[in-house]
Design a protein around this motif. Structure first.
Motif, PDB file in Angstrom:
ATOM      1  N   ALA A  68       0.846  -1.192   0.000  1.00 26.17           N
ATOM      2  CA  ALA A  68       0.000   0.000   0.000  1.00 26.17           C
ATOM      3  C   ALA A  68       0.883   1.244   0.000  1.00 26.17           C
ATOM      4  CB  ALA A  68      -0.918  -0.003   1.216  1.00 26.17           C
ATOM      5  N   GLU A 109      -7.712  -1.760  -2.023  1.00 21.48           N
ATOM      6  CA  GLU A 109      -8.908  -1.880  -2.851  1.00 21.48           C
ATOM      7  C   GLU A 109      -8.606  -1.761  -4.345  1.00 21.48           C
ATOM      8  OE1 GLU A 109      -8.459   0.130  -0.197  1.00 21.48           O
ATOM      9  OE2 GLU A 109      -9.446   2.084  -0.493  1.00 21.48           O
ATOM     10  N   SER A 140       0.307   5.732  -5.180  1.00 21.59           N
ATOM     11  CA  SER A 140      -0.462   5.781  -3.923  1.00 21.59           C
ATOM     12  C   SER A 140      -1.493   4.669  -3.888  1.00 21.59           C
ATOM     13  CB  SER A 140      -1.152   7.146  -3.784  1.00 21.59           C
ATOM     14  OG  SER A 140      -0.210   8.189  -3.796  1.00 21.59           O
ATOM     15  N   SER A 182      -1.619  -4.708   2.391  1.00 21.63           N
ATOM     16  CA  SER A 182      -1.751  -3.651   3.421  1.00 21.63           C
ATOM     17  C   SER A 182      -0.663  -3.754   4.469  1.00 21.63           C
ATOM     18  CB  SER A 182      -3.121  -3.765   4.083  1.00 21.63           C
ATOM     19  OG  SER A 182      -3.281  -5.039   4.651  1.00 21.63           O
ATOM     20  N   LYS A 206      -3.790   1.419  -3.119  1.00 20.41           N
ATOM     21  CA  LYS A 206      -4.547   0.990  -1.955  1.00 20.41           C
ATOM     22  C   LYS A 206      -4.927  -0.480  -2.103  1.00 20.41           C
ATOM     23  CE  LYS A 206      -6.667   5.584  -1.778  1.00 20.41           C
ATOM     24  NZ  LYS A 206      -7.953   6.344  -1.776  1.00 20.41           N
ATOM     25  N   ARG A 213      -4.410   9.635  -8.692  1.00 25.26           N
ATOM     26  CA  ARG A 213      -3.464   8.566  -8.341  1.00 25.26           C
ATOM     27  C   ARG A 213      -2.990   7.797  -9.576  1.00 25.26           C
ATOM     28  NH1 ARG A 213      -4.932   4.345  -5.419  1.00 25.26           N
ATOM     29  NH2 ARG A 213      -7.133   4.338  -6.098  1.00 25.26           N
TER      30      ARG A 213
END
Length: 130
Positions: free
Chosen positions: A14, A89, A85, A130, A87, A67
């Motif tokens: 992440a 998700e 950046s 993560s 994530k 992003r």
């Protein structure tokens, strides 16, 4: 015969970055709108970004704005998706898509929908830990 080949997927932490590439073996690549979509298990394939034939127009799904950056090199018949950046998700299989029939010219809204594209790559897995 494979017309669109994606590469660059992988595992990233992440906050990290990845750059996807899609190389086309299409004669008229320089005249086509190109898009990126993504799909997770059990969900519909969703729009991520598109770029028009010249690269002068780009459009992004809200969750990736600021992003992700889509770009293209028509001389190399390649479209890119720079992802920063990142994530968890963002984890999905990412697909490159080409509008070889000019579908987006019939309805510009289709450029951010699956029905605006008639040719698809096989996908590349992106995993954000993560």
């Amino acid at each position: 015969q494979v017309h669109l080949v994606e590469s660059g997927g992988g595992v990233v932490q992440a906050g990290g970055s990845l750059r996807l590439s899609c190389t086309a073996s299409l004669r008229s690549f320089g005249s086509m709108t190109m898009g990126w979509f993504r799909q997770t298990p059990g969900k519909e394939r969703e729009f991520v970004a598109y770029i028009n034939y010249s690269g002068s127009t780009t459009y992004y799904e809200d969750s990736v704005k600021g992003r992700f950056t889509i770009s293209r090199d028509n001389a190399k018949k390649t479209v890119f998706l720079q992802m920063t950046s990142m994530k968890p998700e963002d984890t999905a299989i990412y697909y490159c898509a080409a509008d070889t029939l000019g579908l987006g010219g019939l309805n510009t809204a289709w450029r951010s929908e699956r029905r605006g594209y008639d040719m698809w790559g096989q996908g590349t897995q992106v995993t954000v830990s993560s």
